[in-house]
Design an enzyme around this catalytic site. Structure first.
Site, mmCIF file in Angstrom:
data_model
loop_
_atom_site.group_PDB
_atom_site.id
_atom_site.type_symbol
_atom_site.label_atom_id
_atom_site.label_comp_id
_atom_site.label_asym_id
_atom_site.label_seq_id
_atom_site.Cartn_x
_atom_site.Cartn_y
_atom_site.Cartn_z
ATOM 1 N N SER A 146 -70.949 -4.190 43.744
ATOM 2 C CA SER A 146 -69.532 -3.827 43.819
ATOM 3 C C SER A 146 -69.114 -4.007 45.265
ATOM 4 C CB SER A 146 -69.379 -2.348 43.423
ATOM 5 O OG SER A 146 -68.117 -1.836 43.796
ATOM 6 N N TYR A 159 -72.058 6.584 43.569
ATOM 7 C CA TYR A 159 -71.783 5.179 43.230
ATOM 8 C C TYR A 159 -71.985 4.287 44.460
ATOM 9 C CZ TYR A 159 -69.207 1.305 40.983
ATOM 10 O OH TYR A 159 -68.835 0.099 40.429
#
Ligand code: NAD
Length: 264
Positions: A146, A159
């Site tokens: 990401s 995350y």
């Protein structure tokens, strides 16, 4: 007729019953790859989904429901891939979840789940798929990280930690196999409108008392200069490039496709 680029190869795409994983699985199938699907969902819908891809692209597909937070289930899935397809040639580590809260309020079980699913699962699939790739001296490992593998955002501690870890794992895997036909790279998407992001859009609309459309615009305008979502198909096209002969010497990159997010 020319042979499809990935015909005869088998791709395992984790978390491919939805969103980015499904888009990447479809794009690889369009290039002739057999697909082993994985992820959660309604059993009948998943059956239709993978049979539909097999029919549409004339490839072989199968499904394994391993929970990616469980190493023994991951091992079972790789064994199933060996029996069903003769191994995994292309491994796409995509399964992932999100949870948003400040660190001092972050539930410990959510931290553990995000680290297990978004990071440790890729270690397990990689360690188990590598021997088969080494035997063929060809393999592609593509980790769906990401922009949060490169930069941070508040309230996403687990995350961001997991995705930075995944970029690190990508580099080590690439280096350890640099003298072989096995490459490992990461793709770092910005905002993609999938169920994972829709939840964040809905939460924002509820918090700000705005429409869903206004919440989408607000989300994009904060971070993504293009003001447009990245699509699963665009990410799939990058995965296909990594799998092509032109990608032979692309090793250990973390390639952002993010509408300009990390250029700022
Ligand atoms: P999604 O929620 O649409 O899909 C997630 C997939 O993972 C689903 O198939 C789900 O069933 C599966 N999954 C979740 N937990 C699992 C588990 N324990 N075991 C097996 N499968 C499991 O999400 P998405 O947006 O398509 O996200 C896919 C990946 O892309 C994730 O790793 C995510 O972090 C990453 N990503 C998404 C975005 C975005 O904007 N959507 C941006 C950057 C990175």
């Amino acid at each position: 007729m020319t042979q499809a680029l990935l015909s005869g190869k088998t791709a395992l795409v984790t978390g491919s019953t939805s969103g980015i994983g499904l888009g990447i699985a479809r794009t690889l199938a369009a290039q002739g790859a057999n697909i082993l699907f994985n992820g959660f969902g309604d059993a009948q819908e998943i059956e239709q989904l993978h049979q539909g891809v097999a029919q549409e692209f004339g490839v072989k597909t199968a499904y394994h429901g391993a929970d990616m937070s469980k190493p023994e289930q991951i091992a079972d899935m790789i064994a199933y891939a060996d029996q069903t397809f003769g191994g995994v040639d292309i491994l796409v580590n995509n399964a992932g979840i999100q949870f948003v809260a400040p660190i001092d309020q972050f539930p410990v079980e959510k931290w553990d789940a995000i680290l297990a699913i978004n990071l440790s699962s890729a270690f397990h699939t990689t360690r188990l798929a590598l021997p088969g790739m080494k035997a063929k001296n060809w393999g592609r490992i593509i980790n769906i990280a990401s922009v949060h593998g490169l930069v941070a955002s508040a309230e996403k501690s687990a995350y961001v930690a997991a995705k930075h870890g995944l970029v690190g794992l990508t580099k080590v895997t690439a280096l350890e196999n640099a003298h072989t036909g096995i490459t490992c790279n990461a793709i770092c998407p910005g905002w993609v409108l999938t169920p994972l992001v829709q939840k964040q859009v809905d939460a924002r609309a509820a918090k700000d008392g705005t429409s869903i459309e206004a919440a989408k615009k607000a989300l994009l305008s904060e971070k993504q200069p293009s003001g447009e979502f990245v699509t699963p198909e665009e990410l799939g096209a990058l995965a296909v490039f990594f799998c092509s002969p032109a990608g032979d010497q692309v090793r250990g990159v973390a390639w952002n496709m993010d509408g300009g997010w990390v250029a700022q």
